[in-house]
Design a protein around this motif. Structure first.
Motif, PDB file in Angstrom:
ATOM      1  N   ASP A 158     -12.765  -6.744 -27.712  1.00 10.26           N
ATOM      2  CA  ASP A 158     -11.923  -6.004 -26.765  1.00 10.26           C
ATOM      3  C   ASP A 158     -11.471  -6.835 -25.574  1.00 10.26           C
ATOM      4  N   VAL A 159     -10.964  -8.023 -25.840  1.00  9.77           N
ATOM      5  CA  VAL A 159     -10.407  -8.834 -24.756  1.00  9.77           C
ATOM      6  C   VAL A 159      -8.940  -8.436 -24.570  1.00  9.77           C
ATOM      7  N   THR A 160      -8.571  -8.121 -23.345  1.00  9.21           N
ATOM      8  CA  THR A 160      -7.181  -7.750 -23.066  1.00  9.21           C
ATOM      9  C   THR A 160      -6.494  -8.909 -22.354  1.00  9.21           C
ATOM     10  N   VAL A 161      -5.244  -9.168 -22.733  1.00  4.50           N
ATOM     11  CA  VAL A 161      -4.461 -10.188 -22.043  1.00  4.50           C
ATOM     12  C   VAL A 161      -3.428  -9.478 -21.189  1.00  4.50           C
ATOM     13  N   GLU A 162      -3.502  -9.661 -19.876  1.00  6.44           N
ATOM     14  CA  GLU A 162      -2.502  -9.060 -18.985  1.00  6.44           C
ATOM     15  C   GLU A 162      -1.571 -10.158 -18.516  1.00  6.44           C
ATOM     16  N   ILE A 163      -0.258  -9.894 -18.605  1.00  9.48           N
ATOM     17  CA  ILE A 163       0.652 -10.935 -18.113  1.00  9.48           C
ATOM     18  C   ILE A 163       1.677 -10.353 -17.150  1.00  9.48           C
ATOM     19  N   ASN A 164       2.182 -11.244 -16.317  1.00 10.32           N
ATOM     20  CA  ASN A 164       3.195 -10.867 -15.339  1.00 10.32           C
ATOM     21  C   ASN A 164       4.043 -12.103 -15.063  1.00 10.32           C
ATOM     22  N   SER A 165       5.155 -11.895 -14.387  1.00 11.10           N
ATOM     23  CA  SER A 165       5.891 -13.039 -13.870  1.00 11.10           C
ATOM     24  C   SER A 165       5.857 -12.941 -12.356  1.00 11.10           C
ATOM     25  N   VAL A 166       5.506 -14.035 -11.687  1.00 16.80           N
ATOM     26  CA  VAL A 166       5.535 -14.010 -10.218  1.00 16.80           C
ATOM     27  C   VAL A 166       6.826 -14.659  -9.710  1.00 16.80           C
ATOM     28  N   GLY A 167       7.756 -14.909 -10.638  1.00 14.43           N
ATOM     29  CA  GLY A 167       9.083 -15.372 -10.253  1.00 14.43           C
ATOM     30  C   GLY A 167       9.113 -16.814  -9.775  1.00 14.43           C
ATOM     31  N   ASN A 168      10.263 -17.200  -9.225  1.00  9.55           N
ATOM     32  CA  ASN A 168      10.376 -18.537  -8.620  1.00  9.55           C
ATOM     33  C   ASN A 168      10.434 -18.349  -7.098  1.00  9.55           C
ATOM     34  N   PRO A 169      10.408 -19.422  -6.314  1.00  3.64           N
ATOM     35  CA  PRO A 169      10.357 -19.249  -4.852  1.00  3.64           C
ATOM     36  C   PRO A 169      11.504 -18.387  -4.315  1.00  3.64           C
ATOM     37  N   ALA A 170      12.669 -18.447  -4.965  1.00  5.12           N
ATOM     38  CA  ALA A 170      13.813 -17.677  -4.452  1.00  5.12           C
ATOM     39  C   ALA A 170      13.577 -16.178  -4.627  1.00  5.12           C
ATOM     40  N   CYS A 171      13.194 -15.738  -5.840  1.00  4.09           N
ATOM     41  CA  CYS A 171      12.983 -14.289  -5.987  1.00  4.09           C
ATOM     42  C   CYS A 171      11.743 -13.826  -5.240  1.00  4.09           C
ATOM     43  N   ARG A 172      10.782 -14.737  -5.095  1.00  2.31           N
ATOM     44  CA  ARG A 172       9.584 -14.333  -4.352  1.00  2.31           C
ATOM     45  C   ARG A 172       9.885 -14.078  -2.876  1.00  2.31           C
ATOM     46  N   ALA A 173      10.825 -14.866  -2.325  1.00  3.80           N
ATOM     47  CA  ALA A 173      11.178 -14.687  -0.902  1.00  3.80           C
ATOM     48  C   ALA A 173      11.772 -13.293  -0.684  1.00  3.80           C
ATOM     49  N   VAL A 174      12.606 -12.865  -1.633  1.00  7.43           N
ATOM     50  CA  VAL A 174      13.207 -11.529  -1.524  1.00  7.43           C
ATOM     51  C   VAL A 174      12.109 -10.468  -1.642  1.00  7.43           C
ATOM     52  N   TYR A 175      11.261 -10.648  -2.645  1.00  8.86           N
ATOM     53  CA  TYR A 175      10.190  -9.677  -2.899  1.00  8.86           C
ATOM     54  C   TYR A 175       9.228  -9.599  -1.716  1.00  8.86           C
ATOM     55  N   ARG A 176       8.950 -10.720  -1.128  1.00  4.66           N
ATOM     56  CA  ARG A 176       8.043 -10.794   0.023  1.00  4.66           C
ATOM     57  C   ARG A 176       8.514  -9.865   1.144  1.00  4.66           C
ATOM     58  N   GLU A 177       9.815  -9.915   1.385  1.00  5.18           N
ATOM     59  CA  GLU A 177      10.380  -9.042   2.429  1.00  5.18           C
ATOM     60  C   GLU A 177      10.230  -7.569   2.071  1.00  5.18           C
ATOM     61  N   LYS A 178      10.501  -7.277   0.777  1.00  8.40           N
ATOM     62  CA  LYS A 178      10.392  -5.886   0.321  1.00  8.40           C
ATOM     63  C   LYS A 178       8.964  -5.372   0.489  1.00  8.40           C
ATOM     64  N   ILE A 179       8.011  -6.242   0.167  1.00  2.00           N
ATOM     65  CA  ILE A 179       6.600  -5.863   0.278  1.00  2.00           C
ATOM     66  C   ILE A 179       6.241  -5.633   1.743  1.00  2.00           C
ATOM     67  N   GLN A 180       6.721  -6.493   2.605  1.00  2.00           N
ATOM     68  CA  GLN A 180       6.434  -6.320   4.037  1.00  2.00           C
ATOM     69  C   GLN A 180       7.024  -4.993   4.537  1.00  2.00           C
ATOM     70  N   GLN A 181       8.251  -4.723   4.095  1.00  2.00           N
ATOM     71  CA  GLN A 181       8.875  -3.443   4.504  1.00  2.00           C
ATOM     72  C   GLN A 181       8.038  -2.264   4.006  1.00  2.00           C
ATOM     73  N   PHE A 182       7.545  -2.388   2.765  1.00  2.00           N
ATOM     74  CA  PHE A 182       6.780  -1.292   2.181  1.00  2.00           C
ATOM     75  C   PHE A 182       5.488  -1.035   2.958  1.00  2.00           C
ATOM     76  N   PHE A 183       4.806  -2.112   3.343  1.00  2.00           N
ATOM     77  CA  PHE A 183       3.512  -1.945   4.020  1.00  2.00           C
ATOM     78  C   PHE A 183       3.649  -1.755   5.527  1.00  2.00           C
ATOM     79  N   ALA A 184       4.855  -1.985   6.081  1.00  2.00           N
ATOM     80  CA  ALA A 184       5.034  -1.915   7.548  1.00  2.00           C
ATOM     81  C   ALA A 184       4.474  -0.620   8.168  1.00  2.00           C
ATOM     82  N   PRO A 185       4.779   0.567   7.571  1.00  2.06           N
ATOM     83  CA  PRO A 185       4.285   1.800   8.203  1.00  2.06           C
ATOM     84  C   PRO A 185       2.755   1.928   8.234  1.00  2.06           C
ATOM     85  N   VAL A 186       2.061   1.243   7.310  1.00  2.00           N
ATOM     86  CA  VAL A 186       0.589   1.387   7.274  1.00  2.00           C
ATOM     87  C   VAL A 186      -0.123   0.105   7.728  1.00  2.00           C
ATOM     88  N   LYS A 187       0.658  -0.822   8.256  1.00  2.00           N
ATOM     89  CA  LYS A 187       0.095  -2.138   8.592  1.00  2.00           C
ATOM     90  C   LYS A 187      -1.202  -2.027   9.404  1.00  2.00           C
TER      91      LYS A 187
END
Ligand code: HAM
Length: 419
Positions: A158-187
């Motif tokens: 029962d070994v599970t393989v979980e995969i994801n893409s963490v993108g390249n630096p360009a898409c990560r920069a966009v995502y980083r902002e989105k994440i900050q916006q998401f957590f801003a109210p509960v910071k």
């Protein structure tokens, strides 16, 4: 008071060590089939390597490194993981393109100053692989497949393989902002660590056990992947499907090291309590350049050996331990004892696993030892037999006894072993 081992470390004793050897042999043999070659790098490196490689804002570098100033006033650290050292060696020794893609593996101790618990130690061991020089998604899939095959062949269930893409630096920069916006109210409600992660490394908040409740409904990186990243991620999945490696896409998978781009993955198995990740890895396209080399892409994995053993134990999977003795030799009488030394050497040179008594004990005690070593045969030589040029051999499984001529003895034992 007697001195004890440091907290979070383990003595690997005979009885247990055979399991390690079995797992290590499996790793070496599998790497040979996948055409990976071994590399051994130092256990300690300049601290800066890990700061630049693993990342200044990671828990590993911020809190968990064994760092010391050596007598030459340099800051050194025990390696907390294997990738940074292998990348440094790859750059320093100019292994670019040997012969085309460099495929390397390592097995060895790593050190992290963590709170010890089942499956978490301060000195632990990883089997890792790193492949440099190819951006092709088939090699991401190959790395994931190697780890999966390793667990399978060891008998883990029962070994599970979980995969994801963490993108390249360009898409990560966009995502980083989105994440900050998401957590801003509960910071202000986040734990202390996550409040500092908010500015420095906000994606890591998703990985925090304490703040899990605030992360529900957070945007995932997969929504922000650009064309190149989407195509790569899809191709990795296609290759894995073709190889019949079962995978689960986990868009919230964030690894604890900063160097990943594109593919990130983890292997999970139940049975060792709160910790269920038994291995992980991913692609790191910018790392070689960051360490000072020409910018070659890389992808690899690291599997924790202690966690494999814990899962095997929890799942009741037996792995072979020490092979039994072929022959236990008993000499009775002074002259016979000298002959035993000679015969023992001959048996060992002939390829048999053989042992004798070193404590001058009586026959009965020696028979007990032979039992404890699971000897296939006990050979008994007394002074009288020696004078006749004979030796008595007892087959332990059946209790049957036979007399052999001393001249034929070694060859006869060799023949028995070959059966
Ligand atoms: P990692 O996820 O930090 O990745 O560690 C890989 C594995 O090492 C973990 O999944 C776990 O099995 C084991 N491990 C980590 N910390 C401990 C600990 N304190 N005690 C026992 N086992 C532990 C890396 O280290 C990356 N270098 C993997 C990699 C290679 N990525 C690309 N290439």
């Amino acid at each position: 008071m007697s001195i004890q081992k440091p907290k979070g470390t383990q003595d690997l004793l005979p009885g247990e060590i055979e399991k390690w050897q079995y797992i290590e042999n499996k790793a070496r043999e599998l790497c040979s089939r996948f055409n990976y070659r071994e590399i051994r790098t130092p256990i300690f490196e300049n601290t800066e390597l890990f700061q630049r490689g693993v990342g200044e804002t990671t828990d590993i570098v911020e809190k968990e490194m064994y760092t010391f100033i050596d007598k030459g006033d340099r800051s050194m650290s025990l390696r907390p993981e294997g990738t940074a050292g292998v990348v440094r060696a790859y750059v320093e020794n100019k292994l670019y393109g040997e012969p085309d893609v460099s495929k390397l593996y390592y097995i060895g101790p790593m050190f992290r100053y963590e709170q010890p618990q089942a499956g978490r130690y301060r000195q632990f061991h990883q089997f890792g692989i790193e492949a440099f020089g190819a951006v092709d998604p088939s090699i991401d899939a190959e790395v994931i497949a190697l780890g999966y095959t390793f667990y399978k062949e060891l008998g883990l269930k029962d070994v599970t393989v979980e995969i994801n893409s963490v993108g390249n630096p360009a898409c990560r920069a966009v995502y980083r902002e989105k994440i900050q916006q998401f957590f801003a109210p509960v910071k202000d409600k986040l734990c202390k660590d996550c409040q500092s992660r908010y500015d420095r490394n906000p994606m890591r908040i998703l990985d925090c056990k304490i703040d899990q409740k605030y992360g529900e409904g957070a945007p995932t990186i997969l929504e922000y992947l650009d064309e190149e990243c989407t195509v790569h991620f899809q191709a990795v999945q296609d290759h894995l499907n073709a190889m019949e490696i079962p995978i689960r896409i986990n868009p919230r998978l964030v690894r604890g090291l900063d160097y990943y781009t594109h593919t990130a993955f983890e292997y999970k198995a139940a049975g060792i309590g709160a910790i269920d990740t038994i291995g992980g890895g991913g692609r790191y396209n910018g790392l070689v350049g960051q360490i000072g080399g020409n910018d070659q892409p890389g992808v690899g994995l690291g599997l924790g050996m202690e966690r494999i053993l814990l899962v095997l134990q929890a799942q009741g999977v037996d792995i072979p331990t020490a092979p039994p003795l072929d022959v236990y030799l008993i000499g009775l009488g002074e002259t016979a004892e000298r002959e035993v030394t000679k015969l023992l050497q001959q048996l060992r040179v002939a390829g048999l696993k053989a042992e004798k008594d070193y404590l001058g004990r009586k026959m009965k005690a020696q028979m007990k030892s032979a039992d404890r070593y699971h000897a296939s045969f006990v050979a008994i030589l007394g002074d009288d037999e020696l004078a006749r040029g004979e030796i008595t051999v007892k087959t332990m499984a059946t209790g049957e006894q036979q007399t052999l001529s001393l001249e034929q003895f070694v060859a006869a034992m060799q023949k028995q072993k070959a059966l």
